[in-house]
Write an enzyme that holds these catalytic residues in place. Sequence first.
Site, short mmCIF file in Angstrom:
data_model
loop_
_atom_site.label_atom_id
_atom_site.label_comp_id
_atom_site.label_asym_id
_atom_site.label_seq_id
_atom_site.Cartn_x
_atom_site.Cartn_y
_atom_site.Cartn_z
N SER A 112 0.86 -1.18 0.00
CA SER A 112 0.00 0.00 0.00
C SER A 112 0.90 1.23 0.00
O SER A 112 2.08 1.15 0.38
CB SER A 112 -0.87 0.00 1.27
OG SER A 112 -1.45 1.26 1.49
N TYR A 163 -2.25 0.28 10.60
CA TYR A 163 -2.18 -0.25 9.24
C TYR A 163 -0.83 0.04 8.61
O TYR A 163 -0.18 -0.85 8.04
CB TYR A 163 -3.30 0.36 8.41
CG TYR A 163 -3.35 -0.12 6.97
CD1 TYR A 163 -3.71 -1.43 6.67
CD2 TYR A 163 -3.05 0.75 5.92
CE1 TYR A 163 -3.78 -1.87 5.36
CE2 TYR A 163 -3.11 0.32 4.61
CZ TYR A 163 -3.46 -0.98 4.33
OH TYR A 163 -3.51 -1.42 3.02
#
Length: 229
Positions: free
Chosen positions: A129, A142
């Site tokens: 990501s 995250y």
Amino acid sequence: MSGRPIALITGGSRGVGAAIARALAPTHDLLVGGRESTALLEICDELGARPWPVELTDERAVAEAAADIDRLDVLVHSAGVARLGSIAELPVQVWREAFEVNVTAVAGLTRLLLPALRSARGHVVLINSGSGKRVSPGWAAYAASKFALRAFADALRQEESPALRVTTVYPGRVDTDMQRAVREHEGGDYDPAEFLTPASVARLVVAAVTATDDALVTEIEVRPAGPVR
């Protein structure tokens, strides 16, 4: 399975994982991983793939499922979770889940499949990501897990080269169910046109795994073409 190369895609029942499965289906025999569900069976029926319904955080179940794989050309880690919130408000369970799913499960499955991957001189692709390279407020758990996933990929590449190729893909925001949940958390409207399509990410994965022998694609970073949020 035929004589074609074999690919296992985790998180393959929807979103980016499903798009990668569709993109690899013309050239690979597929094992599509995911929780046992109608969605998993539907995409396997669509693609003529074999379902691989395994809970990735269940160490025993993963070991049993991996034991039957003696050769593997491509392993794509696409499964993941994103739970957002400030450091002040996130309970420790959220941190544990982020690392268990996004890092520990990846490391455990890769370790079990290393003999099969080495046998095929295979390719490991990790869907990371933008949060694996930069941090924003509210994304601490995250992002920390994705930074750790980046470190895992880099170490794997160094330890297993040249027997294995390892590619990390860093997509920006993608039009998926996870993205809808993120936008709901952020309190914003959802316009799919603002995001990458899963198919766009999948095409980059195909480019990496079909690169010529003289080329090692270590990282791919891609962002939506529209305004940066």
